[in-house]
Design a protein around this motif. Structure first.
Motif, PDB file in Angstrom:
ATOM      1  N   ARG A   1       0.752  -1.257   0.031  1.00 56.69           N
ATOM      2  CA  ARG A   1      -0.214  -0.457  -0.220  1.00 56.69           C
ATOM      3  C   ARG A   1       0.914   1.754   0.030  1.00 56.69           C
TER       4      ARG A   1
ATOM      5  N   THR B   1      -5.026  -1.184  -1.605  1.00 56.49           N
ATOM      6  CA  THR B   1      -6.641  -0.625  -1.961  1.00 56.49           C
ATOM      7  C   THR B   1      -6.639  -1.525  -3.677  1.00 56.49           C
ATOM      8  N   ARG B   2      -8.073  -1.397  -3.728  1.00 55.38           N
ATOM      9  CA  ARG B   2      -8.438  -2.553  -5.300  1.00 55.38           C
ATOM     10  C   ARG B   2      -7.840  -2.071  -6.385  1.00 55.38           C
TER      11      ARG B   2
ATOM     12  N   VAL C   1      -4.331  -2.325  -6.707  1.00 59.09           N
ATOM     13  CA  VAL C   1      -3.815  -3.610  -7.072  1.00 59.09           C
ATOM     14  C   VAL C   1      -4.152  -3.162  -8.815  1.00 59.09           C
TER      15      VAL C   1
ATOM     16  N   TYR D   1      -5.440 -11.758  -1.610  1.00 59.22           N
ATOM     17  CA  TYR D   1      -6.360 -11.479  -1.163  1.00 59.22           C
ATOM     18  C   TYR D   1      -7.368 -10.562  -2.274  1.00 59.22           C
ATOM     19  N   TYR D   2      -6.832 -10.605  -3.161  1.00 58.78           N
ATOM     20  CA  TYR D   2      -7.871  -9.935  -4.525  1.00 58.78           C
ATOM     21  C   TYR D   2      -8.247 -10.865  -5.350  1.00 58.78           C
TER      22      TYR D   2
ATOM     23  N   ARG E   1      -9.188 -13.984  -7.116  1.00 59.97           N
ATOM     24  CA  ARG E   1     -10.870 -15.512  -6.979  1.00 59.97           C
ATOM     25  C   ARG E   1     -10.065 -16.453  -6.182  1.00 59.97           C
TER      26      ARG E   1
ATOM     27  N   SER F   1     -12.829 -17.491  -2.841  1.00 65.81           N
ATOM     28  CA  SER F   1     -13.947 -16.604  -3.578  1.00 65.81           C
ATOM     29  C   SER F   1     -15.234 -18.130  -2.752  1.00 65.81           C
TER      30      SER F   1
ATOM     31  N   GLU G   1     -12.999 -10.646   2.987  1.00 63.74           N
ATOM     32  CA  GLU G   1     -13.923  -9.013   1.934  1.00 63.74           C
ATOM     33  C   GLU G   1     -14.498  -8.283   3.230  1.00 63.74           C
TER      34      GLU G   1
ATOM     35  N   LEU H   1     -10.973  -6.295   3.050  1.00 64.50           N
ATOM     36  CA  LEU H   1     -11.024  -5.733   2.004  1.00 64.50           C
ATOM     37  C   LEU H   1     -11.967  -4.428   2.056  1.00 64.50           C
TER      38      LEU H   1
ATOM     39  N   ASN I   1     -10.604  -0.976   1.248  1.00 61.61           N
ATOM     40  CA  ASN I   1     -10.806  -0.170   1.063  1.00 61.61           C
ATOM     41  C   ASN I   1     -11.138   1.154   0.897  1.00 61.61           C
TER      42      ASN I   1
END
Lengths: 91, 374
Positions: B154, B196-197, B200, B227-228, B230, B329, B338, B341, B345
């Motif tokens: 980050r 953050t998404r 990424v 973490y991001y 699937r 997922s 989730e 995250l 985020n």
């Protein structure tokens, strides 16, 4: 990035070397290892920075008694290009 | 029959001149007095080579902190192992480098914390950045494979393009861009490190563009934060399947974080052979293969690709090492990831707030790794 030409002298990249003997010989590199078929080994054995690509193709054609050397050339180009992308061969 | 291990990760010491806030070493580090001796490591290398191991990854801590490192490399090379030194570069003089090359070193992986000196030194808790640049210049003209490793998170991922440019100027064959993996100290600091998404997504674009631009010149490998993703990462290529790790005091582990899992007894190479530990010990068999798998892993077509993900992460996030990795997922406990995250985020990545260049580290929100093993 230069293309593979007849006069290119391919060689194994730094940190890329053989481990083991005979059929068990494995090409080892920073993050992995490849066990190769005989013809692939024959190509790489000649990638010593001395042989030109043209010589390599010629020697292989003789060694394998090839009726169609252009096929060998084509396969060798594809193979060496792929290994260069993985940074295993320089030329 | 159990297949042989292909790689040995030798954590030869936990001592390190750097104290990175994202270090994945265990919070309880091994003291130097408890470290294996030179002869014990040499015995480990001999046993490993006989078992079929090809790659030896010498890591730590900082492997250069061991005065016998050159001898260890020489012995490993003599056993036929492919030797890789994973290092910060601190402690590497030109003379020592030449000795290592002569000893048969095959590959060196040099870490950088950032492209910006002040930020790099801050993350590492020491003034090492300038020294690393000197080391890179020493390395790059040898026949040893040279990889640069950039750890991103980050706090620095927004200037990834600068970091890639620095790496390019140092002329490695390979560049590894590794998003922080959340174990050890990194897990302690996860709230400050998890990107953050948007960060990424941007980083993936930057990496793809660099891969294209540098094709045939520098190979770029990127580790995406799971973490991001699937689906989970194939942690260690599967538990007890490809790799084993030996810690500084000789404990054999399926991965470097495995000690966080309660109820597992890990064997020591001082008491057992490596072959026995690999094939027979409870700890290596515990999550090997598929019989331990819960649903949905047990019937998932991806089980032969990701092996159910990471056992340590399952324990750390879900409290159950035998659960499906919560980053998946499809995992029953995925909501925990989730939530994390969503939290991360909701805060914009405030680089300048988090990484004070001049102000004292005490003001930071990090729980730092600033301790040293005795």
């Amino acid at each position: 990035m230069s293309d593979l030409e007849d006069s290119s002298q391919p060689r194994l990249a730094a940190g890329c070397r053989w481990v083991g003997e005979g059929e068990n010989r494995t090409l080892v590199y920073p993050e992995g290892a490849l066990r190769l078929q005989e013809t692939a080994r024959a190509i790489l054995d000649r990638c010593d920075g001395q042989h030109t690509f043209d010589q390599i193709v010629h020697e292989l054609a003789v060694a394998y008694n090839a009726s169609d050397p252009s096929k060998i050339r084509q396969d060798a180009v594809a193979f060496l290009e792929r290994l260069r992308q993985k940074r295993l061969v320089d030329f | 029959m159990t297949e042989s291990p292909l790689a040995l990760i030798a954590e030869v010491t936990h001592r390190c001149p750097l104290h990175c806030v994202y270090c994945s070493n265990p919070l309880q580090m091994v003291s130097s007095a408890a470290e294996l001796t030179t002869e014990e490591w040499e015995n480990v290398f001999q046993q490993s080579a006989k078992l079929g191991v090809l790659h030896l990854h010498l890591t730590g801590g900082e492997p250069l902190a061991r005065e016998d490192l050159t001898r260890l490399v020489k012995s490993a090379h003599g056993c036929g192992l492919y030797t890789n030194l994973i290092t910060s570069g601190i402690g590497l003089s030109e003379q020592r480098w030449e000795e290592l090359v002569r000893a048969g070193l095959d590959h060196i992986q040099l870490s950088f914390q950032d492209s910006r000196e002040a930020a790099a030194n801050w993350i590492a808790g020491t003034r090492g950045h300038a020294k690393k640049l000197e080391v890179a210049a020493i390395i790059r003209h040898s026949r040893v494979a040279f990889t640069i490793n950039m750890v991103v998170h980050r706090q620095n991922v927004d200037h990834l393009d600068e970091m890639i440019a620095l790496a390019e100027s140092l002329q490695p064959q390979r560049l590894e861009i590794a998003h922080t993996q959340y174990y050890g100290w990194a897990w302690e600091n996860v709230d400050q490190l998890l990107p953050t998404r948007e960060q990424v997504v941007e980083s993936l674009k930057t990496i793809a563009a660099a891969q294209k631009r540098l094709e045939g010149k520098i190979r770029i490998d990127a580790v995406v934060p799971d973490y991001y993703a699937r689906f989970p990462k194939a942690c260690m290529g599967g538990w007890g399947r490809r790799q084993l790790l030996i810690d500084p005091k000789g404990t054999a582990l399926p991965c470097h974080a495995a000690a966080v899992i309660p109820g597992l007894r890990f064997e020591n190479i001082r008491d057992q052979t490596i072959g026995w530990i690999w094939r027979e010990s409870d700890s290596f068999q515990k999550f090997r293969g598929e019989s331990w798998m819960p649903e949905p892993c047990g019937s998932c077509e991806r089980r032969t690709e990701d092996f159910g993900g990471c056992r340590c992460q399952a324990f750390m996030i879900a409290g159950d090492a035998a659960a499906t990795d919560p980053v998946c997922s499809l995992a029953p406990m995925h909501s925990l990831v989730e939530q994390k995250l969503a939290e991360v985020n909701s805060r914009a990545a405030a680089v300048d707030d988090q990484m004070p260049v001049a102000s004292p580290v005490e003001q930071s929100q990090f729980r730092m790794y600033r301790a040293q093993p005795k």
